[in-house]
Design an enzyme around this catalytic site. Structure first.
Site, mmCIF file in Angstrom:
data_model
loop_
_atom_site.group_PDB
_atom_site.id
_atom_site.type_symbol
_atom_site.label_atom_id
_atom_site.label_comp_id
_atom_site.label_asym_id
_atom_site.label_seq_id
_atom_site.Cartn_x
_atom_site.Cartn_y
_atom_site.Cartn_z
ATOM 1 N N TYR A 221 -7.363 53.020 6.302
ATOM 2 C CA TYR A 221 -6.031 52.435 6.466
ATOM 3 C C TYR A 221 -4.949 53.527 6.345
ATOM 4 C CZ TYR A 221 -7.100 47.377 6.196
ATOM 5 O OH TYR A 221 -7.506 46.093 6.447
ATOM 6 N N CYS B 198 -5.881 48.122 -2.566
ATOM 7 C CA CYS B 198 -5.709 49.236 -1.649
ATOM 8 C C CYS B 198 -4.267 49.715 -1.813
ATOM 9 C CB CYS B 198 -5.946 48.738 -0.224
ATOM 10 S SG CYS B 198 -5.472 49.922 1.053
ATOM 11 N N CYS C 239 -5.283 56.023 -4.882
ATOM 12 C CA CYS C 239 -6.105 55.464 -3.800
ATOM 13 C C CYS C 239 -7.329 54.905 -4.494
ATOM 14 C CB CYS C 239 -6.509 56.552 -2.806
ATOM 15 S SG CYS C 239 -7.761 55.994 -1.612
#
Ligand code: DGL
Length: 273
Positions: free
Chosen positions: A43, A74, A187
């Site tokens: 992404y 995320c 992350c």
């Protein structure tokens, strides 16, 4: 005890499993549904617009599966699509992103003066951590760097290998990180690299553990919003974790079984729109 709310969790791939595992240990027995958008991973290199579109359809799916609380596991989606997720979830479903709980934690850490922040391009370029922290802790210096190769490395099973250590050295040897006291792995894939980060810093820099912080936040949210008494009764419930992927990938299957230490039921569920 009344029926426990279903917790929906999603990410582009294996990263969100770090959050899922932390939630499982804070809230054992809770029904969990995980969606990994492996067909669209990573992404972090996608435009905010595209990340918003992908987020919308996953949130819709999790909501339709009965999730009453949805965790955007995320950072890239949390950074650019948290509002879209709230809108799509609608009333009655609460949404937790992975940025705010970590910012709130850092805001309390008066021992910290200078931190390093690493994440995907989408997260770092959004400036969301930097801005939120500037508002709450103007005295905290934040040194940020996008490290886009790290999430794909993890997804492909390279954590803990010389390849991962070399890529980490390439990014972190940067003078930018010379004076940091704490590294914030922004992350959800990066917790798989904790040992590699510690090796690089010779254990002299604290590596923050965002999944733990987020899981504690989810627990508090359930206690307050759903007025749950999280005593011990739910410990007796059987483990109920369903994992859906947009594409079954060998990397995910392998890491998932190793990391969760159990055979989870994984099925392919492609979302059309
Ligand atoms: N794990 C995600 C994050 O926290 C996304 C990584 C990616 O797909 O680029 O940003």
């Amino acid at each position: 005890m009344s029926k426990l709310p279903i917790i929906g969790i999603f990410d582009s791939g294996v990263g969100g499993l770090t959050v899922l595992k932390a939630i499982e240990s804070q809230l054992p027995g809770f029904p969990l549904i995980y969606y990994g958008d492996t067909a669209n991973m990573p992404y972090g290199d996608k435009s905010p617009d595209l990340i918003c579109r992908l987020t919308r359809r996953i949130v819709r799916f999790l909501r339709d599966q009965g999730a009453e609380i949805i965790v955007i596991a995320c950072n890239s989606a949390s950074a650019v699509a948290a509002d879209v997720a709230v809108e799509e979830a609608g009333p009655g479903v609460s949404v937790v992103d992975v940025v705010q709980p970590v910012v709130d934690h850092l805001a309390q850490r008066s021992d910290l003066r200078c931190i390093g922040l690493i994440g995907t391009r989408a997260t770092i370029q959004s400036g969301i951590y930097q801005e939120k922290l500037r508002r709450l802790r103007s005295d905290l210096e934040v040194r940020a760097l996008a490290t886009p190769l790290l999430a794909p490395l993890v997804e492909e099973g390279f954590a803990g290998t010389p390849v991962a250590r070399e890529v980490i050295r390439h990014y972190l040897k940067n003078d930018l990180f010379r004076p940091i006291q704490c590294l914030v792995p922004a992350c959800t894939h990066y917790p798989f690299l904790y040992d590699d980060f510690n090796d690089f810093f010779w254990y002299k820099v604290e590596i923050l553990n965002p999944p733990e912080i987020v899981a504690r936040h989810v627990k508090r949210r359930l206690e307050v919003q759903h007025q749950l008494d999280l005593g011990l009764s739910h410990h007796l419930l059987p483990d109920q974790t369903a994992i859906h992927l947009s594409m079954l990938t060998p990397g995910f299957m392998d890491l998932c079984h190793k990391f969760l230490n159990k055979k989870a039921s994984i099925q392919e569920t492609f979302l059309l729109n």
